[in-house]
Design an enzyme around this catalytic site. Sequence first.
Site, short mmCIF file in Angstrom:
data_model
loop_
_atom_site.label_atom_id
_atom_site.label_comp_id
_atom_site.label_asym_id
_atom_site.label_seq_id
_atom_site.Cartn_x
_atom_site.Cartn_y
_atom_site.Cartn_z
N ARG A 257 14.85 29.12 -20.38
CA ARG A 257 14.63 30.40 -19.32
C ARG A 257 14.41 29.76 -18.01
NH1 ARG A 257 10.75 34.72 -17.96
NH2 ARG A 257 8.99 33.48 -18.14
N ASN B 278 4.34 26.50 -17.29
CA ASN B 278 4.32 27.51 -18.42
C ASN B 278 5.29 28.31 -18.91
OD1 ASN B 278 2.58 28.25 -20.46
ND2 ASN B 278 1.86 30.19 -19.46
N ARG C 57 5.22 33.64 -11.08
CA ARG C 57 5.80 32.58 -10.14
C ARG C 57 6.58 33.18 -8.82
NH1 ARG C 57 7.32 32.33 -15.19
NH2 ARG C 57 6.23 31.16 -16.48
N LYS D 105 1.10 18.47 -12.50
CA LYS D 105 2.16 18.08 -13.34
C LYS D 105 3.37 18.46 -12.56
CE LYS D 105 5.41 18.81 -16.34
NZ LYS D 105 7.04 19.60 -16.13
N ASP E 31 3.10 17.17 -19.81
CA ASP E 31 3.33 18.44 -20.22
C ASP E 31 2.82 18.56 -21.58
OD1 ASP E 31 5.37 17.13 -21.62
OD2 ASP E 31 6.72 18.79 -21.65
N PRO F 168 4.63 12.62 -15.61
CA PRO F 168 4.13 13.99 -15.76
C PRO F 168 3.75 14.06 -17.19
CG PRO F 168 6.42 13.48 -14.76
CD PRO F 168 5.88 12.25 -15.15
#
Length: 278
Positions: A121, A116, A169, A210, A229, A227
């Site tokens: 970033r 997310n 996280r 994922k 996303d 994967p």
Amino acid sequence: MKQIIFNSEFFNIKDTLECGQIFRFTPHGNGYLVYSMDKCAYAFTKANNTVIECEDADEEYFYHFFDLARDYKNIYNDAKTCGVQILSDACEKGKGIRILRQNALEMLFSFMISQNNNIPRIRASIEKLCLLLGEKKIFNGQEYFAFPLAQKMAEQSVDFYRQIGLGYRAEYILSLAKTIKDGLDINSFNSLPTTQLKKELVKIHGVGPKVADCVSLFGFNRTDSFPVDTWIDKVYRQDFNGAEKSREKVSEWFVDKFKNNSGYFQQYLFHYKRNLEL
DNA sequence: GGCCAGGATTTAA
DNA sequence: TTAAATCATGGC
């Protein structure tokens, strides 16, 4: 210094680095500095070749890292002729993409941060981690920082990771670092078939399907991984007329369709959807 | 200023 | 077993 020189028809350094599989690279001179673990290489294009420049001792490492033993022409041909329009377009635009053979633990930490989150970033966060906790190294007279050791990461506090900007996280990262310090060796997973490998990865707190797929593909080179996303989810719905809701099942659907080409085709599609198509 | 980004966990149904 | 609610943060 050693130079590895490789024809660039199936090795475009820009596309390979910018298709979202690696977070540690910086534009430099005519190309890019590329970092993996505690190592660094300078990659650039010269005439019809891609050149990898590295320390003599790292030549074998980067030959393997850039997957230079594999013939990507076969993969490209399979994508071109499989009868899916968007894949045919995507592989044409991204025929120089290679799937890097990165370190599994670096991938696990990196993609744990990726959840997310957006790529700029993610890159900034990982760069801070290396700057603050990684060993200082020199490549070609230039300073850089290695990816931190898990032991060093395990010594920090949750607040440390929060202040870096990892948000919720932070606890996942610290927890993983401690688990590794306490003896978990994820390289031992390499003996498992892909399905079992993913099951082991998902047991780790903060790792879902994922992230497990990304680690499986980029860290263990399991190309029977796909994967899913937000971007690939868009591809599935818009270009494959997909009706399946759960991304886990979307992933299974693609792997069932593309088998051992899944990972390569996924990168073609991700790169195309995110960077090229409007 | 709500929506989105290489989602996962927790809780509820 | 699947569906929401919640989780930080920065860019737009």
